[in-house]
Design a protein around this motif. Structure first.
Motif, PDB file in Angstrom:
ATOM      1  N   ASP A 102       0.830  -1.201   0.000  1.00 52.89           N
ATOM      2  CA  ASP A 102       0.000   0.000   0.000  1.00 52.89           C
ATOM      3  C   ASP A 102       0.864   1.250   0.000  1.00 52.89           C
ATOM      4  OD1 ASP A 102      -2.304  -1.557   0.155  1.00 52.89           O
ATOM      5  OD2 ASP A 102      -2.388  -1.461   2.343  1.00 52.89           O
ATOM      6  N   TYR A 103       1.921   1.205   0.793  1.00 55.14           N
ATOM      7  CA  TYR A 103       2.781   2.378   0.931  1.00 55.14           C
ATOM      8  C   TYR A 103       3.797   2.465  -0.209  1.00 55.14           C
ATOM      9  CZ  TYR A 103       0.253   2.523   5.222  1.00 55.14           C
ATOM     10  OH  TYR A 103      -0.778   2.575   6.117  1.00 55.14           O
ATOM     11  N   ASP A 104       4.112   1.349  -0.837  1.00 57.08           N
ATOM     12  CA  ASP A 104       4.887   1.411  -2.083  1.00 57.08           C
ATOM     13  C   ASP A 104       4.130   2.227  -3.127  1.00 57.08           C
ATOM     14  OD1 ASP A 104       6.813  -0.225  -0.945  1.00 57.08           O
ATOM     15  OD2 ASP A 104       6.068  -2.065  -1.900  1.00 57.08           O
ATOM     16  N   ARG A 105       2.818   2.076  -3.130  1.00 50.32           N
ATOM     17  CA  ARG A 105       1.983   2.833  -4.064  1.00 50.32           C
ATOM     18  C   ARG A 105       2.049   4.332  -3.746  1.00 50.32           C
ATOM     19  NH1 ARG A 105      -1.485  -1.121  -4.645  1.00 50.32           N
ATOM     20  NH2 ARG A 105      -2.487  -0.690  -2.660  1.00 50.32           N
ATOM     21  N   TRP A 106       2.071   4.665  -2.459  1.00 50.25           N
ATOM     22  CA  TRP A 106       2.179   6.077  -2.086  1.00 50.25           C
ATOM     23  C   TRP A 106       3.517   6.663  -2.570  1.00 50.25           C
ATOM     24  CZ3 TRP A 106       0.143   7.237   3.534  1.00 50.25           C
ATOM     25  CH2 TRP A 106      -1.170   6.746   3.660  1.00 50.25           C
ATOM     26  N   VAL A 107       4.593   5.897  -2.418  1.00 47.26           N
ATOM     27  CA  VAL A 107       5.899   6.361  -2.874  1.00 47.26           C
ATOM     28  C   VAL A 107       5.884   6.584  -4.383  1.00 47.26           C
ATOM     29  CG1 VAL A 107       8.334   5.738  -3.128  1.00 47.26           C
ATOM     30  CG2 VAL A 107       7.149   5.292  -0.963  1.00 47.26           C
ATOM     31  N   ALA A 108       5.283   5.649  -5.118  1.00 43.69           N
ATOM     32  CA  ALA A 108       5.223   5.786  -6.573  1.00 43.69           C
ATOM     33  C   ALA A 108       4.422   7.021  -6.986  1.00 43.69           C
ATOM     34  CB  ALA A 108       4.608   4.526  -7.184  1.00 43.69           C
ATOM     35  N   MET A 109       3.364   7.344  -6.239  1.00 45.14           N
ATOM     36  CA  MET A 109       2.494   8.461  -6.611  1.00 45.14           C
ATOM     37  C   MET A 109       3.054   9.810  -6.169  1.00 45.14           C
ATOM     38  SD  MET A 109      -1.169   6.633  -5.756  1.00 45.14           S
ATOM     39  CE  MET A 109      -2.241   7.794  -6.608  1.00 45.14           C
ATOM     40  N   THR A 110       3.892   9.806  -5.130  1.00 44.73           N
ATOM     41  CA  THR A 110       4.443  11.069  -4.627  1.00 44.73           C
ATOM     42  C   THR A 110       5.890  11.301  -5.020  1.00 44.73           C
ATOM     43  OG1 THR A 110       5.179  10.077  -2.546  1.00 44.73           O
ATOM     44  CG2 THR A 110       2.920  10.972  -2.616  1.00 44.73           C
ATOM     45  N   LEU A 120       7.559   5.106   7.468  1.00 43.57           N
ATOM     46  CA  LEU A 120       6.442   5.452   8.337  1.00 43.57           C
ATOM     47  C   LEU A 120       6.437   4.653   9.643  1.00 43.57           C
ATOM     48  CD1 LEU A 120       3.464   5.819   5.827  1.00 43.57           C
ATOM     49  CD2 LEU A 120       4.389   7.613   7.302  1.00 43.57           C
ATOM     50  N   LEU A 121       7.160   3.532   9.667  1.00 39.38           N
ATOM     51  CA  LEU A 121       7.107   2.659  10.839  1.00 39.38           C
ATOM     52  C   LEU A 121       7.397   3.393  12.152  1.00 39.38           C
ATOM     53  CD1 LEU A 121       6.660  -0.148  11.989  1.00 39.38           C
ATOM     54  CD2 LEU A 121       9.051  -0.701  11.421  1.00 39.38           C
ATOM     55  N   PRO A 122       8.428   4.245  12.238  1.00 40.84           N
ATOM     56  CA  PRO A 122       8.650   4.961  13.510  1.00 40.84           C
ATOM     57  C   PRO A 122       7.461   5.851  13.895  1.00 40.84           C
ATOM     58  CG  PRO A 122      10.564   5.145  12.072  1.00 40.84           C
ATOM     59  CD  PRO A 122       9.472   4.548  11.246  1.00 40.84           C
ATOM     60  N   HIS A 123       6.746   6.360  12.897  1.00 40.08           N
ATOM     61  CA  HIS A 123       5.600   7.229  13.184  1.00 40.08           C
ATOM     62  C   HIS A 123       4.390   6.406  13.633  1.00 40.08           C
ATOM     63  CE1 HIS A 123       8.051  10.386  11.586  1.00 40.08           C
ATOM     64  NE2 HIS A 123       8.118   9.816  10.396  1.00 40.08           N
ATOM     65  N   PHE A 124       4.197   5.238  13.045  1.00 48.05           N
ATOM     66  CA  PHE A 124       3.176   4.324  13.571  1.00 48.05           C
ATOM     67  C   PHE A 124       3.469   4.008  15.040  1.00 48.05           C
ATOM     68  CE2 PHE A 124       2.492   2.837   9.044  1.00 48.05           C
ATOM     69  CZ  PHE A 124       1.147   3.135   8.979  1.00 48.05           C
ATOM     70  N   LYS A 125       4.710   3.604  15.301  1.00 43.99           N
ATOM     71  CA  LYS A 125       5.074   3.168  16.647  1.00 43.99           C
ATOM     72  C   LYS A 125       4.979   4.311  17.664  1.00 43.99           C
ATOM     73  CE  LYS A 125       8.616   0.385  17.085  1.00 43.99           C
ATOM     74  NZ  LYS A 125       9.982  -0.184  16.938  1.00 43.99           N
ATOM     75  N   ALA A 126       5.245   5.536  17.219  1.00 49.54           N
ATOM     76  CA  ALA A 126       5.240   6.675  18.142  1.00 49.54           C
ATOM     77  C   ALA A 126       3.854   7.003  18.668  1.00 49.54           C
ATOM     78  CB  ALA A 126       5.836   7.900  17.452  1.00 49.54           C
ATOM     79  N   THR A 127       2.805   6.540  17.985  1.00 48.30           N
ATOM     80  CA  THR A 127       1.443   6.820  18.442  1.00 48.30           C
ATOM     81  C   THR A 127       0.849   5.657  19.230  1.00 48.30           C
ATOM     82  OG1 THR A 127       0.387   5.941  16.429  1.00 48.30           O
ATOM     83  CG2 THR A 127       1.035   8.277  16.418  1.00 48.30           C
ATOM     84  N   GLU A 128       1.503   4.487  19.220  1.00 53.09           N
ATOM     85  CA  GLU A 128       0.904   3.248  19.727  1.00 53.09           C
ATOM     86  C   GLU A 128       1.378   2.909  21.131  1.00 53.09           C
ATOM     87  OE1 GLU A 128       0.862   0.908  15.399  1.00 53.09           O
ATOM     88  OE2 GLU A 128       2.435   0.544  16.893  1.00 53.09           O
TER      89      GLU A 128
END
Length: 509
Positions: A102-110, A120-128
């Motif tokens: 899913d996030y590979d698609r975001w990289v391709a589009m941006t 994004l993994l550190p940002h996921f973990k920082a909220t959990e």
């Protein structure tokens, strides 16, 4: 409450509460957070078992779509939270990050590697806040993530065993590098109560003298001059006000963000003029690319023995899989089946008795149908025109048929035999593709995950840049689900939290 701030955040929803927490951590920075609703006082909001019966109450914006040809010309209600905490006070409490692809698609589009899963993994973990730390799970964040164990319903344990019988892997949860498989749903619940982003991120920091929360304040229009937002017109019970800031952040959500921008003169010029608004900034893709997850509600079974109620929030397990096969190597997930310890049907069907039936919901993880929304007039009270164009592509219709077939497949496994008292809906005789399509059109409901109305991208036509700033305005960013360029496979709330966390971290870097 100051009229001018360093940062003005519009919308105290899932992203806005995190932004207010992170950006006010610097005591030298004045931060103002504006919300149309207030803190919820209805105890039903915090009772997981009351979902989804709390929709359409006073704290729900309750948007409505245009009649949808793909769903038997039905109008769909879109629940959006009008409260501090936003839709985190209305949603099903799922915490699912999505698949790496899913996030590979975001990289391709941006064109920006900062939107990859690993980045994004550190940002996921920082909220959990998981009970146990791992390379993939955070324990220091504010949002509690429950992985149910003893709370899981016996029906759901057998449902999970049914998938294992068919060869689908059993996962610990759906927040690792692999999503294809079955697991109990990870839930934003603590001590038997829903946890909103307001409770997790905002309440603990409201004592900060540099953080100002303004509730019961509707945002009407942005004042724009010389490529900047020079003022924000709001309406409060005490009258109209104009606020300003060096940096303005829109976190009103996938519906309200584009509507505010359009009322302010941003968007497709022809459409704006038709609604009585002068165009000050052309942004033709604003409000377009709209897409959403849908679920078929549902494959309903009569229970052979009385069903005790769920101790969680009824929908206790999702099974992500590929329509090409049940093996984990069949490809990225494109369909999903969920187990609900209750009847779950659309308004087209009579509601079966609770305690006597259970439901297997089925859906498509990456729909290709694309819609749009627009204003119909210059005022907040002018109802928007929302047209998601549900099930308008053959991809979506065929994937829904495949998902329905998988729901029936697991429903007939030996693991579920002690519960299976016969198929109530769609009915065992319904097998022809045309008949299945007609049933799906009547059964399909929104999963409440609209995205992409302010989609980020590398193209100059994209509404927002990869850093989430709005093209054409120097001091405006959009930070919420509206910037998601392509929907992840699961519920979007975990991604929204990570987006807010990333934006705040980047701003402070």
């Amino acid at each position: 409450m100051p009229d001018h701030s360093d940062i003005l955040i519009l919308g105290a929803g899932s992203a806005g509460c995190i932004l207010a927490n992170r950006l006010s951590a610097d005591p030298a920075r004045q931060v103002t957070l504006v919300e149309a609703g207030d803190f919820p006082t209805d105890p039903d909001v915090f009772d997981p078992a009351m979902w989804p019966r709390i929709q359409r109450r006073s704290y729900d914006w309750d948007y409505r779509t245009q009649p949808q040809p793909g769903t038997a010309n039905r109008v769909h209600h879109w629940a959006r939270g009008r409260m501090v905490g936003g839709s985190s006070g209305l949603h099903a409490m799922f915490h699912v990050r999505g698949h790496v692809s899913d996030y590979d698609r975001w990289v391709a589009m941006t064109g920006d590697p900062g939107w990859s899963y690993d980045a994004l993994l550190p940002h996921f973990k920082a909220t959990e806040r998981y009970a146990e730390a791992s390379d993939l799970h955070g324990t220091e964040g504010e949002m509690p993530i429950l992985i149910p164990d003893t709370e899981t319903h016996p029906l759901v344990r057998d449902y999970i065993a049914g998938w294992q019988e068919l060869g689908l892997p059993r996962l610990a949860d759906h927040n690792g590098r692999e999503v294809i498989g079955t697991a109990p749903n990870s839930l934003m619940i603590r001590d038997g109560r829903r946890v909103t982003t307001a409770e997790a991120f905002l309440r603990p920091v409201l004592h900060r003298p540099n953080l100002h929360l303004l509730t019961s304040a509707e945002v009407h229009r942005l004042r724009i001059a010389r490529h900047r937002v020079t003022g924000v017109e709001i309406r409060t019970p005490d009258g109209a006000r104009v606020l300003s800031a060096g940096q303005v952040i829109l976190s009103l959500g996938s519906v309200a963000d584009p509507l505010l921008l359009m009322r302010s003169g941003v968007g497709d010029g022809q459409a704006l003029r038709a609604a009585g608004v002068e165009c000050v900034l052309e942004s033709p893709e604003l409000g377009r690319n709209l897409h959403d997850h849908m679920l078929g509600a549902g494959v309903v079974y009569r229970a052979r023995e009385p069903l005790a109620p769920s101790r969680l929030q009824h929908s206790e397990s999702l099974a992500y899989q590929s329509s090409r096969g049940l093996d984990v190597h069949a490809g990225a997930p494109d369909i999903v089946v969920g187990c609900v310890v209750a009847p779950s049907v659309s308004e087209c069907f009579p509601m079966p008795a609770a305690g006597e039936t259970y439901t297997l919901l089925f859906g498509v993880t990456h729909p290709t149908s694309r819609g749009e929304l627009t204003i119909t007039g210059p005022d907040l009270r002018d109802a928007p025109r929302i047209d998601p164009r549900y099930l308008s592509t053959e991809h979506d219709r065929s994937a829904f048929r495949a998902a329905l077939g998988r729901a029936r497949m697991v429903g007939e496994t030996s693991a579920l035999a002690r519960w299976n008292g016969g198929e109530v809906l769609p009915g065992p005789d319904l097998r022809r593709a045309d008949d299945l399509d007609a049933f799906i059109a009547r059964a399909a409901i929104t999963h409440h995950h609209p995205v992409a109305t302010c989609a980020m991208g590398a193209s100059e036509r994209a509404v927002t840049r990869p850093d989430l700033t709005l093209r054409g305005l120097d001091n405006l960013a959009v930070v919420d689900a509206s910037v998601i360029p392509a929907i992840p496979c699961g519920p979007i709330h975990a991604a929204v939290m990570a987006i807010a966390q990333k934006y705040a971290s980047d701003l402070d870097a």
